[in-house]
Design an enzyme around this catalytic site. Structure first.
Site, PDB file in Angstrom:
ATOM      1  CG  HIS A 149      -1.289  -1.866  -3.969  1.00 22.17           C
ATOM      2  ND1 HIS A 149      -1.779  -1.422  -2.755  1.00 22.17           N
ATOM      3  CD2 HIS A 149      -1.625  -0.933  -4.907  1.00 22.17           C
ATOM      4  CE1 HIS A 149      -2.590  -0.683  -2.991  1.00 22.17           C
ATOM      5  NE2 HIS A 149      -2.946  -0.292  -4.285  1.00 22.17           N
ATOM      6  CB  CYS A 150      -2.532  -6.761  -1.218  1.00 27.14           C
ATOM      7  SG  CYS A 150      -1.201  -7.685  -0.801  1.00 27.14           S
ATOM      8  CG  PHE A 151      -2.331  -3.245   4.502  1.00 25.55           C
ATOM      9  CD1 PHE A 151      -2.696  -1.978   4.515  1.00 25.55           C
ATOM     10  CD2 PHE A 151      -1.540  -3.658   5.461  1.00 25.55           C
ATOM     11  CE1 PHE A 151      -2.663  -1.098   5.485  1.00 25.55           C
ATOM     12  CE2 PHE A 151      -1.253  -2.766   6.490  1.00 25.55           C
ATOM     13  CZ  PHE A 151      -1.827  -1.728   6.593  1.00 25.55           C
TER      14      PHE A 151
ATOM     15  CG  PHE B 130      -1.766   1.166   1.362  1.00 23.94           C
ATOM     16  CD1 PHE B 130      -2.937   1.294   0.463  1.00 23.94           C
ATOM     17  CD2 PHE B 130      -1.476   2.318   2.078  1.00 23.94           C
ATOM     18  CE1 PHE B 130      -3.722   2.466   0.553  1.00 23.94           C
ATOM     19  CE2 PHE B 130      -2.430   3.425   2.222  1.00 23.94           C
ATOM     20  CZ  PHE B 130      -3.535   3.406   1.601  1.00 23.94           C
TER      21      PHE B 130
END
Length: 295
Positions: A84-86, A14
């Site tokens: 992207h993720c977290f 993130f």
């Protein structure tokens, strides 16, 4: 830190998605945000937002097709996509793995091993790994049926592992070279990126005398995409273009001649001869190869 998986495809978290310096340096044009509450953050970026929690029971597989098409369209048009993720560990890695599986024909375990060579923290949760297994099995079955249905009609050369791995070998080994040249070999990684890629893809061919790889490379993977056809009958298959690699003597440049001919024999609109010539740099000279494969 954003990590390059293939030319035009990056994996991060993130924070990376908000880092203007990294985004500019990697020339990111598209972003897939896959976490609980994805939001578009920058005006000049094309976003695909996928609200997904990082829990094993979440059916992340239902988003594979949309994400794969988004990444593929971006790369075919010369863009660079960040997924992207977290934390950049599970969800984003799952999406990137599914994409690389689709365009190379590799199994999810091999793809994940290659990704971990550049991003050791990459680690889809057990439920997502199971869905990647199911996705790979379903894709292989579709490919087998597709090739069988073509045997009595139009030409459909058999898929060969050498052809399917050609683009992956060039991309992974070149990316590994750049990482080593810039001193960014990941910590806690037992093998260097280059060693891990070579173990996955097999030993490289003999390097010709005078071969001097340039870390400042620019590679385009050449893939063809089937005509989507009428809206009511969309085609789901992605096909890899025929690729011929010719080394330029005394330099690190080579020419990729990629045929973008469709399965029905027609050529890509705006490209009547069906041939696209791209300049790139790669680690090892390749013998010319011409074949088609379907997934």
């Amino acid at each position: 830190m954003t990590e390059g998986v293939l030319p035009g495809l990056y994996l991060g978290n993130f924070i990376d998605a908000k880092d203007l310096d990294q985004l500019g340096r990697n020339k990111i044009t598209h972003i897939i945000s896959i976490h609980e509450s994805p939001q578009p953050l920058l005006q000049d970026i094309t976003y695909l937002r996928i609200p997904v929690a990082d829990t094993p029971e979440v059916p992340i597989k239902k988003h594979f097709k949309e994400c794969i098409n988004f990444i593929h369209c971006c790369r075919l048009n010369g863009g660079n996509c960040l997924v992207h993720c977290f934390a950049g560990i599970s969800r984003s890695t799952t999406i990137v793995t599914a994409y690389v599986m689709t365009v190379t024909g590799l199994g999810w375990r091999d793809v994940l091993e290659a990704i971990k060579a550049t991003r050791p923290i990459a680690n889809p949760n057990p439920g997502f790994r199971q869905q990647l297994e199911e996705f790979g099995w379903a894709s292989s079955q579709k490919g087998a049926r597709h090739r069988t249905s073509k045997t009595s009609g139009a030409q459909c050369p058999p898929m060969t592992s050498a052809t399917c791995l050609l683009a992956a070998r060039v991309a992974l080994l070149s990316a590994a070279l750049v990482r080593e040249a810039t001193g960014r070999t990941a910590q806690r990684c037992r093998l260097s990126p280059r060693a891990a890629a070579e173990r996955l893809l097999g030993p490289p061919p003999h390097v010709a005398a005078g071969w001097s790889p340039d870390p400042k490379y620019q590679i385009c993977l050449c893939f063809g995409e089937e005509d989507p056809g009428p809206t009511q009958h969309p085609k789901e298959q992605l096909i890899m273009a025929d690729v011929q690699v010719q080394l330029r003597p005394g330099s690190s440049s080579c020419t990729l001649s990629a045929s973008t001919e469709r399965p029905d024999g027609s050529s890509t609109p705006g490209n009547p001869d069906g041939i696209t010539h791209l300049q790139c740099s790669c680690l090892h000279p390749k013998r010319a190869a011409s074949s088609s494969c379907t997934r």
